[in-house]
Design a protein around this motif. Structure first.
Motif, PDB file in Angstrom:
ATOM      1  N   GLU A 102       0.793  -1.226   0.000  1.00 40.27           N
ATOM      2  CA  GLU A 102       0.000   0.000   0.000  1.00 40.27           C
ATOM      3  C   GLU A 102       0.825   1.276   0.000  1.00 40.27           C
ATOM      4  O   GLU A 102       0.366   2.322  -0.424  1.00 40.27           O
ATOM      5  CB  GLU A 102      -0.914   0.030   1.248  1.00 40.27           C
ATOM      6  N   ARG A 118      -4.821   6.786   4.165  1.00 38.28           N
ATOM      7  CA  ARG A 118      -4.248   5.524   3.694  1.00 38.28           C
ATOM      8  C   ARG A 118      -4.231   4.485   4.795  1.00 38.28           C
ATOM      9  O   ARG A 118      -4.427   3.300   4.556  1.00 38.28           O
ATOM     10  CB  ARG A 118      -2.831   5.753   3.175  1.00 38.28           C
ATOM     11  N   PRO A 153      -1.165   0.896  -5.749  1.00 41.04           N
ATOM     12  CA  PRO A 153      -2.432   1.427  -5.236  1.00 41.04           C
ATOM     13  C   PRO A 153      -2.299   2.746  -4.492  1.00 41.04           C
ATOM     14  O   PRO A 153      -2.710   2.875  -3.348  1.00 41.04           O
ATOM     15  CB  PRO A 153      -2.893   0.322  -4.309  1.00 41.04           C
ATOM     16  N   SER A 158      -2.253  -7.013  -2.790  1.00 39.10           N
ATOM     17  CA  SER A 158      -2.150  -6.359  -4.098  1.00 39.10           C
ATOM     18  C   SER A 158      -3.279  -6.745  -5.017  1.00 39.10           C
ATOM     19  O   SER A 158      -3.601  -6.014  -5.947  1.00 39.10           O
ATOM     20  CB  SER A 158      -0.836  -6.736  -4.784  1.00 39.10           C
ATOM     21  N   ARG A 217     -10.205   0.564  -3.002  1.00 40.43           N
ATOM     22  CA  ARG A 217      -9.397   1.618  -2.411  1.00 40.43           C
ATOM     23  C   ARG A 217      -9.900   2.987  -2.839  1.00 40.43           C
ATOM     24  O   ARG A 217     -10.041   3.897  -2.022  1.00 40.43           O
ATOM     25  CB  ARG A 217      -7.941   1.484  -2.852  1.00 40.43           C
ATOM     26  N   GLU A 218     -10.184   3.111  -4.134  1.00 34.31           N
ATOM     27  CA  GLU A 218     -10.592   4.409  -4.633  1.00 34.31           C
ATOM     28  C   GLU A 218     -11.885   4.850  -3.985  1.00 34.31           C
ATOM     29  O   GLU A 218     -12.073   6.026  -3.677  1.00 34.31           O
ATOM     30  CB  GLU A 218     -10.734   4.349  -6.163  1.00 34.31           C
ATOM     31  N   LYS A 263      -3.039  -4.777 -12.156  1.00 38.74           N
ATOM     32  CA  LYS A 263      -3.951  -4.217 -11.176  1.00 38.74           C
ATOM     33  C   LYS A 263      -5.358  -4.311 -11.710  1.00 38.74           C
ATOM     34  O   LYS A 263      -5.592  -4.064 -12.889  1.00 38.74           O
ATOM     35  CB  LYS A 263      -3.620  -2.738 -10.944  1.00 38.74           C
ATOM     36  N   GLN A 292      -8.591  -2.226  -7.230  1.00 34.86           N
ATOM     37  CA  GLN A 292      -8.334  -0.812  -6.974  1.00 34.86           C
ATOM     38  C   GLN A 292      -9.603  -0.070  -6.621  1.00 34.86           C
ATOM     39  O   GLN A 292      -9.577   0.908  -5.863  1.00 34.86           O
ATOM     40  CB  GLN A 292      -7.669  -0.215  -8.226  1.00 34.86           C
ATOM     41  N   SER A 293     -10.719  -0.535  -7.196  1.00 37.38           N
ATOM     42  CA  SER A 293     -11.966   0.200  -6.991  1.00 37.38           C
ATOM     43  C   SER A 293     -12.325   0.311  -5.513  1.00 37.38           C
ATOM     44  O   SER A 293     -12.881   1.312  -5.064  1.00 37.38           O
ATOM     45  CB  SER A 293     -13.101  -0.483  -7.758  1.00 37.38           C
TER      46      SER A 293
END
Lengths: 315, 319, 294
Positions: free
Chosen positions: A116, A209, C2, A192, A199-200, C293, A196-197
């Motif tokens: 991260e 974070r 990320p 990993s 996190r976003e 990713k 990503q979605s």
């Protein structure tokens, strides 16, 4: 189309399949081959069970199970043998807890950092460096513990008696370091892989974070992280060389990490490459202790699989 | 989307190249030309890790004169070695103790005949820390008092009232080694009879480190480790009934160092002895036993043992 | 990677809470600790082994005289055995993982049993695998004798659970949507697996392989039981050859009385780590190449 009615959570991808219009034999062959691969593991277990259980059964013909589990002294290869395996169990417990107490926090924190927080270039160097730690022969770790860590601990020890040349603390700490790559690397992969979605979305809602990592990403990757930890535990319980070299060969029913003690695996190793005539009761103790180890880890694994299944998220 | 196939093909190609490279370089060693004797074959030796350096020494010197014979040495332990021996998986078993009855039975059950040869001696030394200025000589009775199964001696002044008040820290061999068996039998009377609360290890170097790091340390180990670690540990003289004798190659060889000198053996199967390269090897072993023992840091055989082994070899090779 | 997109990062810039900094410090401490140990270990070994890190180590065979000793047979033995391990454990492990994750019906009891079974096998001490190999591969049904093949297969069984578990997690981490889309477009199960799921899972599989091979290369105890030798003056010339491996040679040298041998042991450790690094770099390259990713 013949899909069964089911909730999205419970249905496997398989049941969503359209019925094929003609059989594809290639698929069946491949499926059979893959099944064969999976059965190799079953064959291994059957082999281990056979190799272990027969001498164990013979052993318990000579020594009663009650004596085996309740006596507090383990000296099976001495002239007046005593067969109480509690000292071996407590030693395994003490050293495993020590090792995990180091490895789980360090491993997880490292994984979170790599996944991260760090830049990709930094990660591409650090992750292989960590995995190098996993490749060092365990006998080297053992001697590292004996020649480097033990003197260090002897100087720095501040409560109770300082540890002697063999002690559980040194073995536990070094074993923890050895397990860190397993936990860190596998956890990092799991972290990993979280989309990503997720996190976003968290960032869009204004979280930092830290909060995102701990409360969004980590729970989503729980299955992988738990698998990494269980693998780490398994490795700790089954490790032989480090404990043999650093914790010593003296069975000792104690919870004091400064003392020398002999774990189940250390006993098995030293007895197996030792002097006992094969077929003697002393030799059969190897199999009896091995069987106990096998059953204990089996129970632990059932428990952990149950736990993980409960908390796993599917996204 | 990166293609799976090309990466796989590349990796496969790389590994094939590596394997071929390894195989190509692999045959360089060991097969020299110009062997004078024309003997060839493979001799498999396994067993005690104590005796292994001796067999290695012998193998090395023998292979120098007979390059086409391959001799390999393993260390599965005396017990494991005998198991393989009786199964016919090896030709020669190294042993730091004589074969036990149960093992003899196992061999008889497989109709396996064998022969025993003494090849060298080992002196077990009792060692203390260099700053231990009070103990110079211990009697067997004193040692027994310290190492007996129920012993609670944990201070030097309990060993001998004239010794100072210094904590006694014990180091020794683990139960799986021949050193342990021999020491306990010689001192306590029965193999395996010993107190259990000492620092046990298979690696005599660890005993060296332990004793040299503890003022009140007392340990037992093979003579070769004493000689290689002069200054770190000091060997005590032992009084086995005939006065205090210090361990050395000489005193072990002329048997004045008692009771801690022990013989080391090799066993060979009858089937193996029938082969010319094995016969040559065993003869070489016994004929050069002195040099081999010195190179491996052991004590050569006593004259009586040497004569005995010579006679046995003669009988075996001419029959 | 990320990290939050730049616009969001600016918005967060002002909020560096105590917790954040404390957490950062904690993480760096953890990472630092692991790395410091690695450096300490490597430094100790290199410094000690430096005098003997030369061509002799690679060109000579073991000897009872330290001046003459080298590790050539152990080095080649390690390469041969690791070759067998890599070639057997990766396909079988991957196959098992694919079966369990993509094809097996999770509700059946026997598939769950296999899953528990594999996790259990990961905890079995290596020496028990040695006993297993001795009973079934060296003797018993396979009767391979004390050979490279038997040693490699035994080690392969030892590390198989690691490969399976890591690969399963890698496969599991591929989002369902990918599979569903592929199937919706008419692909079969295997086509979906092979062309969509597997490539996406390569990084995790590579990690599992690295960890497995790292474990296997450092194992001594099971091979000792199987009959790996401590003194052998020729390199393996086939799968049916007698052999030894570097960890066993190291272990043997460390317990010799002469100090010179311990220096040799240290230099052999450096060689072992170099071989490991070379082996891992292939997998690491694969992993970096296919990392993606979602």
């Amino acid at each position: 189309m013949s899909t069964p009615e089911a909730t999205l959570e419970g249905v496997s991808v398989k049941s969503l399949r359209l019925a094929p219009s003609r059989r594809r034999y290639g698929e069946l062959v491949i499926r059979a081959l893959l099944q064969l691969c999976a059965l190799v593991s079953v064959a291994t277990t059957v082999g281990i069970v056979i190799a272990l259980m027969i001498p164990t059964a013979e052993f318990f013909g000579d020594v009663s199970i009650v004596e085996f589990f309740t006596t507090k002294v383990w000296s099976p290869l001495f002239a007046d043998p005593k067969f109480g395996m509690l000292p071996l169990l407590t030693a395994t417990l003490v050293i495993t807890v020590l090792a995990l107490g180091l490895a789980i926090p360090v491993g997880l924190l490292t994984a979170i950092y790599l996944s991260e927080y760090s830049r990709p270039r930094v990660r591409s160097i650090l992750k292989p460096a960590l995995e190098l730690l996993a490749g060092i022969p365990t006998v080297v770790y053992g001697f590292f513990a004996l020649t480097f860590v033990t003197p260090l601990l002897q100087d720095l020890w501040f409560f109770g008696d300082p540890p002697g040349i063999f002690n559980a603390a040194s073995a536990g700490l070094v074993m923890g370091i050895m397990i860190v790559p397993t936990i860190a690397s596998l956890s990092e992969d799991a972290l990993s892989a979280v989309p990503q979605s997720l996190r976003e979305g968290a960032f869009a809602l204004g979280s930092t974070r830290l909060v995102t990592s701990l409360r969004v990403v980590l729970p989503a990757a729980l299955s992988g992280v738990a698998a990494a930890i269980v693998l780490g535990i398994s490795r700790a319980v089954g490790e032989t060389m480090i404990v043999l070299v650093a914790a010593g060969g003296t069975p000792n029913l104690s919870f004091d990490p400064a003392e020398a003690m002999q774990t189940m695996t250390a006993f098995i190793a030293s007895a197996a490459i030792g002097d006992q005539p094969t077929g003697s009761t002393g030799y059969k103790t190897i199999f009896a202790v091995g069987a106990v180890l096998f059953v204990a880890t089996f129970l632990m694994n059932i428990l952990s699989i149950r736990l993980v299944r409960r908390f796993r998220q599917i996204y | 989307m990166p293609r799976f196939k090309s990466g796989l093909v590349r990796m496969a190609a790389l590994s094939i190249v590596l394997a071929m490279g390894a195989a190509a370089c692999g045959d360089d060693g060991g097969t020299g030309s110009g062997g004078t004797s024309g003997l060839s074959g493979t001799i498999r030796i396994d067993g005690s890790s104590t005796v292994a350096p001796l067999s290695e020494s012998a193998a090395e010197l023998f292979q120098a004169e007979n390059p086409d014979v391959r001799v390999t040495v393993g260390t599965s332990g005396t017990g494991g070695g005998f198991q393989k021996f009786c199964n016919g998986e090896i030709d020669i078993a190294d042993a730091s103790r004589p074969i036990k009855q149960s093992e003899i039975d196992a061999c008889t059950a497989k109709a396996l005949k064998y022969d025993e040869l003494t090849v060298a001696n080992d002196g077990l030394s009792v060692v203390v820390n260099p700053s231990n200025t009070w103990a110079k000589c211990l009697t067997v009775e004193q040692l027994k008092a310290v190492w007996a199964p129920d012993s609670t001696v944990n201070n030097w002044n309990q060993v001998d009232p004239s010794f100072p008040n210094e904590k006694l820290e014990l180091f020794g061999a683990g139960t799986d080694s021949g050193t342990f068996d021999y020491f306990t039998e010689a001192i306590n009377g029965t193999a395996g009879a010993s107190r259990t609360d000492y620092n046990a290890t298979e690696d005599d170097n660890v005993t060296v480190n332990g004793v040299s790091g503890t003022k009140g340390g007392l340990g037992y180990l093979g003579l070769s480790y004493v000689e290689q670690n002069e200054g770190k540990i000091v060997a005590l003289e032992i009084n086995g009934g005939g006065g205090c004798v210090a361990p050395s190659t000489k005193t072990v060889q002329d048997t004045t160092y008692q009771p801690l000198g022990r013989p080391l053996f090799v066993y060979a199967t009858a089937a193996a002895i029938a082969r010319p390269e094995v016969q040559a090897f065993l003869k070489f072993y016994i004929d050069n036993a002195g040099e081999i023992a010195e190179q491996a840091l052991f004590v050569p055989m006593t004259p009586a043992e040497t004569a005995n082994s010579h006679a046995k070899i003669e009988a075996l090779t001419t029959s | 990677m990320p990290a939050p997109p730049t616009e969001l990062r600016r918005a967060n810039a002002g909020r560096s809470s105590m917790a954040d900094s404390a957490f950062r410090a904690l993480m760096l401490a953890a990472l630092g600790r692991a790395l410091v140990t690695l450096v300490a270990l490597i430094a100790q070994v290199v410094v000690k082994g430096w005098p003997r890190l030369n061509g002799d180590l690679l060109n000579h065979f073991p000897s009872s005289r330290p001046i003459m000793a080298g590790a050539q047979s152990a080095i080649f033995g390690t390469i041969w055995v690791m070759g067998v391990v890599a070639v057997t454990c990766v396909p079988i492990g991957l196959g098992a993982a694919i079966y369990l994750e993509e094809f097996a019906d999770q509700s059946r009891w026997y598939n769950r049993l296999i899953e528990i079974n594999i996790q259990n096998l990961a905890a079995v001490p290596s020496i028990v695998y040695g006993i297993l190999g001795l009973a079934f591969l060296v003797r018993g049904p396979a009767s391979l004798g004390q050979t490279v093949l038997a040693g490699g297969l035994t080690l392969s069984l030892l590390v198989l659970p690691v490969v399976i578990i890591a690969s399963r997690e890698a496969l599991r981490s591929v989002p369902r949507a990918i599979r569903e889309a592929s199937l919706a477009l008419g692909a079969t199960q295997w086509q979906t697996t092979r062309r969509q799921v597997l490539p996406a899972a390569i990084p995790g599989i590579a990690t599992g392989t690295i960890l497995a091979l790292s474990r296997a290369i450092g194992e001594a105890a099971p091979l000792l039981l199987l009959g790996a030798l401590t003194f052998i003056t020729f390199n393996p010339d086939g799968l049916g050859s007698a052999f030894t491996v570097l960890p066993i040679q190291i272990f043997n040298w460390i317990s010799r009385p002469q100090e010179e041998f311990r220096v040799l042991a240290a230099s052999a450790i450096v060689v072992l780590m170099a071989i490991l690094l070379a082996m891992n770099s292939v997998a690491i390259w694969l992993r970096n190449r296919y990392r993606r990713k979602w």
